[in-house]
Design a protein around this motif. Structure first.
Motif, PDB file in Angstrom:
ATOM      1  N   ASN A   1      -7.474  -1.583  -0.101  1.00 12.14           N
ATOM      2  CA  ASN A   1      -6.394  -2.710  -0.571  1.00 12.14           C
ATOM      3  C   ASN A   1      -5.757  -1.901  -1.790  1.00 12.14           C
ATOM      4  O   ASN A   1      -6.133  -1.708  -2.871  1.00 12.14           O
ATOM      5  N   THR A   2      -4.381  -1.745  -1.423  1.00  6.63           N
ATOM      6  CA  THR A   2      -3.447  -0.890  -2.326  1.00  6.63           C
ATOM      7  C   THR A   2      -3.276  -1.475  -3.635  1.00  6.63           C
ATOM      8  O   THR A   2      -3.133  -0.943  -4.744  1.00  6.63           O
ATOM      9  N   THR A   3      -3.245  -3.024  -3.555  1.00  2.00           N
ATOM     10  CA  THR A   3      -2.912  -3.796  -4.851  1.00  2.00           C
ATOM     11  C   THR A   3      -3.937  -3.565  -5.946  1.00  2.00           C
ATOM     12  O   THR A   3      -3.826  -3.271  -6.888  1.00  2.00           O
TER      13      THR A   3
ATOM     14  N   GLN B   1      -0.209   2.795   7.141  1.00  2.00           N
ATOM     15  CA  GLN B   1       0.179   1.738   7.447  1.00  2.00           C
ATOM     16  C   GLN B   1       1.850   1.754   7.796  1.00  2.00           C
ATOM     17  O   GLN B   1       2.592   0.908   8.160  1.00  2.00           O
TER      18      GLN B   1
ATOM     19  N   ASN C   1       5.220  -8.362   0.320  1.00  2.00           N
ATOM     20  CA  ASN C   1       4.211  -8.633   1.358  1.00  2.00           C
ATOM     21  C   ASN C   1       3.501  -9.817   1.033  1.00  2.00           C
ATOM     22  O   ASN C   1       2.362 -10.180   1.309  1.00  2.00           O
ATOM     23  N   ARG C   2       4.191 -10.732   0.728  1.00  2.00           N
ATOM     24  CA  ARG C   2       3.569 -12.101   0.416  1.00  2.00           C
ATOM     25  C   ARG C   2       3.608 -12.924   1.790  1.00  2.00           C
ATOM     26  O   ARG C   2       4.217 -12.589   2.550  1.00  2.00           O
TER      27      ARG C   2
ATOM     28  N   ASN D   1       5.618  -3.346  -4.264  1.00  2.00           N
ATOM     29  CA  ASN D   1       5.758  -3.501  -2.867  1.00  2.00           C
ATOM     30  C   ASN D   1       4.807  -4.755  -2.385  1.00  2.00           C
ATOM     31  O   ASN D   1       5.378  -5.739  -1.546  1.00  2.00           O
ATOM     32  N   ASN D   2       3.620  -4.787  -2.875  1.00  2.00           N
ATOM     33  CA  ASN D   2       2.681  -5.652  -2.400  1.00  2.00           C
ATOM     34  C   ASN D   2       3.127  -7.133  -3.070  1.00  2.00           C
ATOM     35  O   ASN D   2       2.888  -7.928  -2.235  1.00  2.00           O
TER      36      ASN D   2
ATOM     37  N   SER E   1       3.809   0.847  -5.609  1.00  2.00           N
ATOM     38  CA  SER E   1       2.521   0.276  -4.538  1.00  2.00           C
ATOM     39  C   SER E   1       2.469  -1.231  -5.063  1.00  2.00           C
ATOM     40  O   SER E   1       2.617  -2.001  -4.047  1.00  2.00           O
TER      41      SER E   1
ATOM     42  N   HIS F   1      -0.642   3.899   2.624  1.00  2.00           N
ATOM     43  CA  HIS F   1       0.964   3.718   2.997  1.00  2.00           C
ATOM     44  C   HIS F   1       1.203   4.503   4.158  1.00  2.00           C
ATOM     45  O   HIS F   1       2.119   4.132   4.940  1.00  2.00           O
TER      46      HIS F   1
ATOM     47  N   GLN G   1       4.411   2.628   6.227  1.00  2.00           N
ATOM     48  CA  GLN G   1       5.453   1.542   5.373  1.00  2.00           C
ATOM     49  C   GLN G   1       6.468   2.873   4.782  1.00  2.00           C
ATOM     50  O   GLN G   1       6.426   3.417   3.816  1.00  2.00           O
TER      51      GLN G   1
END
Length: 311
Positions: free
Chosen positions: A193-195, A240, A295-296, A290-291, A287, A237, A242
């Motif tokens: 989980n990058t967040t 994925q 990415n909502r 971006n999230n 990162s 990333h 991105q």
């Protein structure tokens, strides 16, 4: 019988552990005779201990550990510092490696924790070797790397031990991960989980600041750990695909290079290299943004059926 198969009976366990202990002893002897092979020894030993933990009954592991230490002490009796410095720490971290795999800890943490443990065990063995054998292992490494004349080299010794241990654990992970699923074990290596990991990375970077004043070597060690987390964030990333984020990472790299070149000459030694921490900070920020911003999840929308009634 394959080397990487479960041992069930007492005879199978003892025989297998004896073979692995003998292999460790051979490598220890070679490393004691040829100093350049010591790095190879540090890579192999945790792997063998992890394999023994995973493929033998756990209650027999102390037998393997004691046997390995005694045999290695015997074959390196002319220089037992190799056993203390290499073998004992590697047995302990190999055990941890196997334990974490068994309990399905994520690969990121398996490698990190065992690397820190290996580096810590190695550091603790250094004064013991100095006291018993009057051999300074750190000076030996300085000689091999030809950095004995450097004034501030000692400040990065903990980081050096960490990277050395990290190399061991990565090697062990690669080999075991390729075979482990055949024998009922699964390594948790799904994308991170990058967040969450960006927040962890920020925490590590912030922790560097007080260590600059309290313990500079600790600041460099935390910098090394921040680079470790940064690698996994960037790699995730990439997996994925991105591309916009990756382009932003590239731009941040250019910004980092400019800032580093501008600020390094004005930072007093030996703290200039800590500016490298700007790069993982940029990566974590990009990162995270971006999230949070892009990415909502879309809000749930009511699907009209044409049958809604007005009150």
């Amino acid at each position: 019988m394959s080397l990487l198969t479960k041992r069930e009976t007492l005879v199978q366990n003892i025989t297998y552990m004896a073979i692995m202990a003998a292999i460790n002893a051979v490598f220890s002897l070679l490393a004691a005779l040829v100093s350049a092979l010591s790095i190879f020894l540090m890579i192999v030993l945790p792997l063998s201990s992890a394999i023994v933990f995973l493929f033998c009954k756990h209650k027999y592991f102390p037998i393997y550990a004691v046997a390995t230490i005694l045999i290695c002490l015997l074959v390196t009796i002319f220089d037992m510092s190799f056993t203390i410095f290499y073998v004992i720490p590697s047995i302990l971290t190999g055990y941890l490696f196997g334990l974490f795999i068994k309990y399905k800890l994520h690969a990121v943490w398996i490698i990190l924790i065992t690397s820190i443990a290996q580096g810590l065990f190695t550091a603790l063995s250094i004064p013991l070797i100095q006291w018993i054998f009057d051999v300074n292992i750190i000076d030996t490494f300085k000689g091999l790397l030809q950095v004995t004349a450097s004034v501030n080299i000692d400040i990065i010794v903990p980081s050096f031990l960490f990277y050395l241990a990290l190399t061991q654990m990565v090697f062990s992970y690669i080999v075991i991960q390729s075979e482990i699923n055949k024998f009922g074990y699964e390594i948790s290596d799904q994308p991170i989980n990058t967040t969450t990991y960006s927040l962890i990375l920020f925490g590590v970077i912030i922790a560097i600041i007080p260590f600059i004043f309290l313990l500079p070597s600790g600041a460099y060690l935390l910098l090394s750990i921040s680079l470790y987390f940064m690698f996994f964030i960037v790699f995730t990333h990439i997996l994925q695909k991105q591309y916009k984020v990756l382009i932003a990472f590239g731009i941040s790299l250019l910004a980092f290079m400019f800032l580093f070149a501008f600020l390094y000459p004005v930072i007093p030694a030996p703290f200039g290299l800590l500016l490298v921490g700007l790069l993982p900070a940029f990566v974590a920020l990009i990162s995270l943004l971006n999230n949070v911003l892009f990415n909502r999840r879309p809000k749930d929308k009511m699907i009209s059926t044409g049958k809604e009634t007005k009150e």
